[in-house]
Design an enzyme around this catalytic site. Structure first.
Site, PDB file in Angstrom:
ATOM      1  N   THR A 164      80.976   0.758  -2.614  1.00 19.80           N
ATOM      2  CA  THR A 164      80.057   1.153  -1.553  1.00 19.80           C
ATOM      3  C   THR A 164      78.622   0.992  -2.080  1.00 19.80           C
ATOM      4  O   THR A 164      78.425   0.858  -3.283  1.00 19.80           O
ATOM      5  CB  THR A 164      80.372   2.627  -1.235  1.00 19.80           C
ATOM      6  OG1 THR A 164      81.631   2.657  -0.592  1.00 19.80           O
ATOM      7  CG2 THR A 164      79.350   3.323  -0.402  1.00 19.80           C
TER       8      THR A 164
ATOM      9  N   VAL B 160      89.155   5.944   7.906  1.00 25.22           N
ATOM     10  CA  VAL B 160      87.725   6.090   7.634  1.00 25.22           C
ATOM     11  C   VAL B 160      87.578   6.920   6.361  1.00 25.22           C
ATOM     12  O   VAL B 160      88.237   7.952   6.218  1.00 25.22           O
ATOM     13  CB  VAL B 160      86.999   6.803   8.808  1.00 25.22           C
ATOM     14  CG1 VAL B 160      85.540   7.048   8.461  1.00 25.22           C
ATOM     15  CG2 VAL B 160      87.094   5.963  10.080  1.00 25.22           C
TER      16      VAL B 160
ATOM     17  N   ASP C  64      84.848   8.552   3.159  1.00 26.15           N
ATOM     18  CA  ASP C  64      83.787   9.573   3.129  1.00 26.15           C
ATOM     19  C   ASP C  64      82.411   9.026   3.517  1.00 26.15           C
ATOM     20  O   ASP C  64      81.550   9.777   3.972  1.00 26.15           O
ATOM     21  CB  ASP C  64      83.671  10.159   1.709  1.00 26.15           C
ATOM     22  CG  ASP C  64      83.343   9.063   0.682  1.00 26.15           C
ATOM     23  OD1 ASP C  64      84.022   8.023   0.680  1.00 26.15           O
ATOM     24  OD2 ASP C  64      82.387   9.247  -0.095  1.00 26.15           O
TER      25      ASP C  64
ATOM     26  N   GLY D 182      87.580   7.723  -1.192  1.00 22.63           N
ATOM     27  CA  GLY D 182      87.015   8.539  -0.116  1.00 22.63           C
ATOM     28  C   GLY D 182      87.772   9.808   0.236  1.00 22.63           C
ATOM     29  O   GLY D 182      87.152  10.827   0.577  1.00 22.63           O
TER      30      GLY D 182
HETATM   31  N1  ASP Z   1      84.033   5.769  -0.633  1.00 26.07           N
HETATM   32  C1  ASP Z   1      84.437   4.543   0.006  1.00 26.07           C
HETATM   33  C2  ASP Z   1      85.628   4.786   0.874  1.00 26.07           C
HETATM   34  O1  ASP Z   1      86.512   5.526   0.486  1.00 26.07           O
HETATM   35  C3  ASP Z   1      84.781   3.452  -0.935  1.00 26.07           C
HETATM   36  C4  ASP Z   1      83.854   3.206  -2.064  1.00 26.07           C
HETATM   37  O2  ASP Z   1      83.008   4.023  -2.423  1.00 26.07           O
HETATM   38  O3  ASP Z   1      84.001   2.118  -2.643  1.00 26.07           O
HETATM   39  O4  ASP Z   1      85.711   4.196   1.936  1.00 26.07           O
END
Ligand code: ASP
Length: 311
Positions: A176, A205, A207, A230
């Site tokens: 992310t 979905v 976090d 997440g």
């Molecule tokens: N936090 C993000 C999710 O779970 C993924 C990530 O941080 O790479 O969608």
């Protein structure tokens, strides 16, 4: 007038050192430097924290190395389902979108939700329709394509497996993107954007677009953006919990981040990290993974760019 500060990340996890080539490392570091310089210059020129955070995240979204905007991971249906959220610390206003396709910069759509609608969060086709009505720049499916991400999806698309960007070949890349900023007026803001997990299905979905879990900003405490697996981040309400530890327990920024990332999350077997900034301009880059693509600058201090631990 306060000193400015900025921290950003391009995902926790990172490519294991033994698989990283000097060329690849340089590309990642250049991507981090470009985004940091952009956001830091804006802040130094007097831009609002919100504008600097959005611009920094747009820069990372436009870079195919990171899992957000261009180069985002493939979802189970072979499209790119993008999530983003943004929050300002002075008014606690926030905006978020989840599962949107075809918007070049989802972070700007999240901001538009915050500023041009009565809602905080919009999803799927409704959010896309709102974006078109608001004149947000659109991009065709090919724009988001990246060969590596496509191959990752090809390997698992006929299974129920989901991976965080890529956990194969020794790589574990929660990628992310996010930026937190403190402006000269003392205002904080945070912005997060992601493609989520490769092969995600059933409207999954994470976090990132959830205010309080993936993003939070409050001028009284801090601005926080998260990256990682997440589901544990949602269960631990990571970003807001860090703020609460500062507000109600009087912890300083680093102690609050350590408590949540190294204790609370670990108990939930949650892997990932946060970037955070407080009203005094301290930044924190804290993670419990092997690395986190990250950069920060406090005031006129030396900028920091780093990939591997320790944090
Ligand atoms: N936090 C993000 C999710 O779970 C993924 C990530 O941080 O790479 O969608």
């Amino acid at each position: 007038m306060s000193k400015t500060a900025i921290a950003l990340h391009g995902g926790a996890g990172t490519i294991l050192r033994k698989y990283m080539t000097p060329e690849k490392e340089q590309q990642y570091l250049s991507g981090l430097e470009e985004a940091l310089t952009l956001g830091d210059d804006l802040l130094k020129k007097g831009a609002a924290a919100l504008d600097a955070a959005e611009a920094t995240v747009r820069c990372l979204e436009n870079n195919p190395l990171f899992n957000a905007g261009k180069g985002a991971v493939y979802a189970g249906d072979g499209t790119h389902l993008l999530d983003a959220s943004i929050m300002r610390g002075d008014t606690l206003e926030a905006g978020a979108v989840a599962g949107v396709r075809g918007v070049k910069n989802p972070i700007s759509l999240a901001r538009r939700v915050m500023e041009a609608s009565a809602y905080v969060m919009m999803i799927g086709e409704g959010a896309e329709e709102f974006g078109r009505k608001e004149g947000l720049e659109q991009a065709p499916p090919e724009y988001f394509h990246d060969d590596l991400r496509f191959q990752q999806w090809q390997r698992i698309k006929d299974s129920d497996q989901t991976i965080l960007d890529h956990a194969d070949k020794g790589e574990r890349n929660f990628s992310t993107v996010g930026a937190v900023c403190l402006d000269r007026e003392g205002n904080l803001a945070g912005a997060t954007s992601t493609g989520g997990m490769t092969n995600k299905r059933y409207g999954r979905v994470g976090d990132s677009p959830i205010i309080g879990a993936g993003t939070y900003a409050n001028n009284a405490t801090c601005a926080v953006c998260c990256t990682g697996h997440g589901e544990p981040f949602i269960r631990a309400v990571v970003a807001h919990r860090i703020s609460c530890l500062m507000e109600y327990k009087g912890m300083d920024l680093q102690a609050a981040c350590d408590e949540v990332i190294h204790r609370v999350l670990k108990e939930l077997k949650g892997e990932g990290g946060v970037i955070a900034v407080d009203p005094q301009g301290h930044t924190s880059l804290t993670f419990n993974t092997a690395g986190m693509y990250r950069a920060a600058r406090e005031g006129v201090g030396a900028p920091v760019f780093s990939i591997y631990g320790p944090s």
